[in-house]
Design a protein around this motif. Structure first.
Motif, short mmCIF file in Angstrom:
data_model
loop_
_atom_site.label_atom_id
_atom_site.label_comp_id
_atom_site.label_asym_id
_atom_site.label_seq_id
_atom_site.Cartn_x
_atom_site.Cartn_y
_atom_site.Cartn_z
N CYS A 297 0.83 -1.21 0.00
CA CYS A 297 0.00 0.00 0.00
C CYS A 297 0.86 1.26 0.00
N VAL A 298 1.93 1.23 0.78
CA VAL A 298 2.85 2.39 0.83
C VAL A 298 3.50 2.62 -0.53
N CYS A 299 3.97 1.54 -1.16
CA CYS A 299 4.62 1.67 -2.47
C CYS A 299 3.64 2.20 -3.53
N VAL A 300 2.41 1.70 -3.50
CA VAL A 300 1.42 2.16 -4.46
C VAL A 300 1.08 3.63 -4.22
N GLY A 301 0.92 4.02 -2.96
CA GLY A 301 0.63 5.41 -2.66
C GLY A 301 1.73 6.34 -3.12
N THR A 302 3.00 5.93 -2.90
CA THR A 302 4.14 6.74 -3.36
C THR A 302 4.18 6.81 -4.87
N ALA B 290 -1.17 10.57 -2.40
CA ALA B 290 -0.43 9.41 -1.91
C ALA B 290 -1.11 8.82 -0.68
N GLY B 291 -1.49 9.68 0.25
CA GLY B 291 -2.18 9.21 1.45
C GLY B 291 -3.53 8.60 1.12
N TYR B 292 -4.24 9.20 0.19
CA TYR B 292 -5.56 8.71 -0.18
C TYR B 292 -5.47 7.31 -0.81
N ALA B 293 -4.54 7.14 -1.76
CA ALA B 293 -4.42 5.86 -2.45
C ALA B 293 -3.98 4.75 -1.50
N SER B 294 -2.98 5.04 -0.67
CA SER B 294 -2.48 4.00 0.25
C SER B 294 -3.56 3.58 1.24
N PHE C 144 9.71 6.42 1.43
CA PHE C 144 10.49 6.84 0.26
C PHE C 144 11.20 8.18 0.47
N PRO C 145 10.51 9.23 0.99
CA PRO C 145 11.23 10.48 1.20
C PRO C 145 12.41 10.32 2.14
N VAL D 150 9.34 2.56 -8.33
CA VAL D 150 8.09 2.86 -7.61
C VAL D 150 7.01 3.31 -8.59
N LEU D 151 7.38 4.15 -9.55
CA LEU D 151 6.40 4.66 -10.52
C LEU D 151 5.88 3.57 -11.43
#
Length: 575
Positions: free
Chosen positions: A345-350, A393-397, A420-421, A551-552
């Motif tokens: 979920c984190v990777c997809v959000g990023t 990013a937060g919404y998607a994750s 990631f940041p 990631v992209l």
């Protein structure tokens, strides 16, 4: 129900950031074709100097790090965030022209070179450093005639000097370009007699100047360059050698040439500049191959799926319906949450954050907001867009996290905001420390580093929390088929089962491996970088770029597979 305190603080931070952007000077937002500068005859033209650059070291340096002529007071030009990150250091120079007033054999200064300065000059010339200048926001270029074609291309900046031998000698010497022949091209309005600058060119020469009598600063009469005696510098037959204890006289000529090129089209010339680091044919060729192969695979899959779906939906008897085969067989497990679903979920959000950044930046570029005359504008826009895309990013994750039956939305939000940041900032900090050690102008100052951290913690992190809060409040994404309570046992096989989540992400993201390997191939076959620090910087930044690319592309592949899987399973009859 009142939103949580974090939501209110994030909204306040966003409002403050937008207010600061709105209050910024209008010159920070430059649209091409809107604000040309008009010059009368004899109006002063201020030449500015920028960083010294080299394709061999990739380490920029300040212009005045070498013993060039300096003005009475060095004034730094206001730089945006992107310029600082690029290593630009724009300052004033002792070169001052007057519009449409040619000058010949103008003395800038006489400099005495000591041992340290001579060593630095030889190193920079050996590394093929170029001097970059700016006039009316146009970068300085060197015209180069192609021998095999009847055309002229342009090289950005002129070389500090060259290596060579005297006639009859095999000993290699180092010579400095101490005479510059500038050419300013302008477009004149016939009705108002006002002129606009549309070109800024130079031809560098190396000449060992001689003068008559005693030195009298800029009033000294040179023997090697005297317009009154029709003695002009047109070649480098008697070059100025770089050697400790020797004096170097810096001179210049400036000429003006009327051009038919209009101000709005003056940047077209720079699109034809030679750049041995860009291989357009290879890029277009690769894109065409990818599109062709993707189209072929898509057609084959569509035909196969159409046949399968038709067969599944035409089963008539109860026995036929119960005998499930093919991909329908795993319909009760295909949407089972994967292992390490939080990380996915984190990777997809990023990845969504990256995709949004690129999409918005490209839209602004197409609309003309990111003019090439606005140095650093592209990097600044990408950085600010990345920060603002933290909302998505937060919404998607959180949306995927809730679909996987997760309940700790704050935990997934923190991971999205910092994973990631944090990795990128750590790599960037280490590489920046190496650049500091080389005393390069490419090193990001502490104040800029603090601004980056402020953007991260002050805007990006709160926006990620806002997006996660909004996403978690939405209904969970429903699968088109029910998931069995007991996982189906899948026999050992080389490929194809219902554990597709991570596979879809990593298969697409693995293209980053190719990107990094090709960067290594390019480094060893095309580049001439010999310094250890430059090599570390190259591979460090390419590692960071490949990580972001993984990631992209992984997110794009995952979302495409998720949409495709939902579509095909919602198209068949399942009891």
């Amino acid at each position: 129900m009142r939103p949580p305190a974090m939501l209110r603080r994030a909204a306040a931070a966003l409002a403050l950031a937008l207010g600061l952007l709105a209050a910024a000077p209008a010159s920070a937002f430059y649209l091409p074709g809107v604000a040309p500068n008009d010059f009368h005859k004899k109006d002063p033209l201020l030449v500015k100097v920028n960083k010294l650059t080299s394709t061999k070291t990739q380490l920029p340096y300040s212009y005045y790090s070498l013993p060039f002529c300096k003005p009475d007071t060095i004034v730094d030009s206001a730089e945006n965030l992107g310029e600082v990150l690029r290593g630009d250091r724009i300052e004033n120079s002792p070169y001052v022209f007057e519009m449409r007033e040619p000058k010949m054999c103008q003395i800038v200064c006489r400099a005495s070179i000591d041992d340290k300065q001579a060593k630095e000059l030889k190193e920079k010339i050996g590394d093929e450093y170029r001097v970059n200048m700016i006039l009316d926001n146009l970068p300085l270029v060197v015209p180069i005639a192609w021998q095999d074609r009847d055309a002229v291309v342009y090289q950005g900046g002129y070389h500090v000097g060259v290596k060579g031998q005297y006639a009859g000698s095999k000993e290699e010497k180092v010579f400095i370009h101490n005479h510059l022949t500038f050419l300013v091209k302008y477009h004149k309005d016939e009705t108002t007699e006002l002129s606009r600058i549309v070109g800024f060119e130079v031809k560098p020469f190396s000449i060992n100047h001689q003068f008559e009598g005693q030195w009298n600063d800029k009033n000294t009469r040179l023997i090697t360059c005297d317009p009154h005696a029709s003695k002009l510098v047109t070649n480098s037959d008697t070059p100025q050698e770089v050697e400790a204890g020797k004096e170097i006289i810096f001179t210049y000529d400036v000429g003006f040439e009327e051009s038919d090129v209009k101000w709005a089209s003056r940047w077209d010339t720079y699109l034809l500049m030679t750049d041995d680091q860009i291989h357009w044919f290879s890029i277009v060729n690769s894109l065409m191959i990818v599109l062709f192969l993707s189209g072929m695979v898509a057609m084959i899959m569509l035909r196969t799926l159409y046949r399968d779906i038709s067969r599944y939906n035409q089963l008539e008897t109860e026995e036929e319906a119960q005998e499930e085969t093919g991909w329908k067989l795993v319909h009760g497990d295909v949407f089972r949450p994967p292992v390490n679903s939080d990380l996915l979920c984190v990777c997809v959000g990023t990845g969504v954050q990256f995709f949004g950044m690129l999409l918005v930046t490209m839209i602004f570029a197409v609309l003309g907001f990111l003019s090439p005359s606005n140095r650093g504008g592209l990097m600044t826009a990408m950085l600010l867009t990345w920060v603002l895309m933290g909302l998505f990013a937060g919404y998607a994750s959180s949306r995927f996290y809730k679909m996987f039956k997760g309940s700790e939305w704050k935990s997934i939000t923190l991971k999205t905001a910092f994973l990631f940041p944090g990795i990128a900032f750590g790599i960037f900090f280490i590489l920046n420390a190496l650049i500091w050690g080389e005393k390069s102008s490419g090193a990001v100052p502490f104040t800029t580093m603090f601004a980056l951290v402020l953007l991260w913690f002050g805007i990006s992190v709160p926006l990620v929390f806002v997006g996660s809060y909004l996403g978690f409040k939405q209904p969970a994404i429903e699968a088109p088929v029910k998931t069995n309570k007991i996982p189906r046992q899948v026999p050992e096989q080389a490929c194809e089962d219902y554990n597709w989540w991570w596979r879809s992400y990593l298969t697409s993201g693995s293209s980053a491996i190719y990107l990094f390997l090709y960067a290594g191939f390019y480094f060893f076959t095309k580049l001439q970088i010999t310094k250890l620090v430059s090599g570390i910087l190259y591979f460090g930044y390419m590692l960071l770029a490949s990580f972001a690319f993984c990631v992209l592309t992984g997110t794009i592949g995952f979302c495409a597979c998720f949409w495709f899987t939902r579509l095909i399973y919602s198209s068949v009859k399942i009891d």
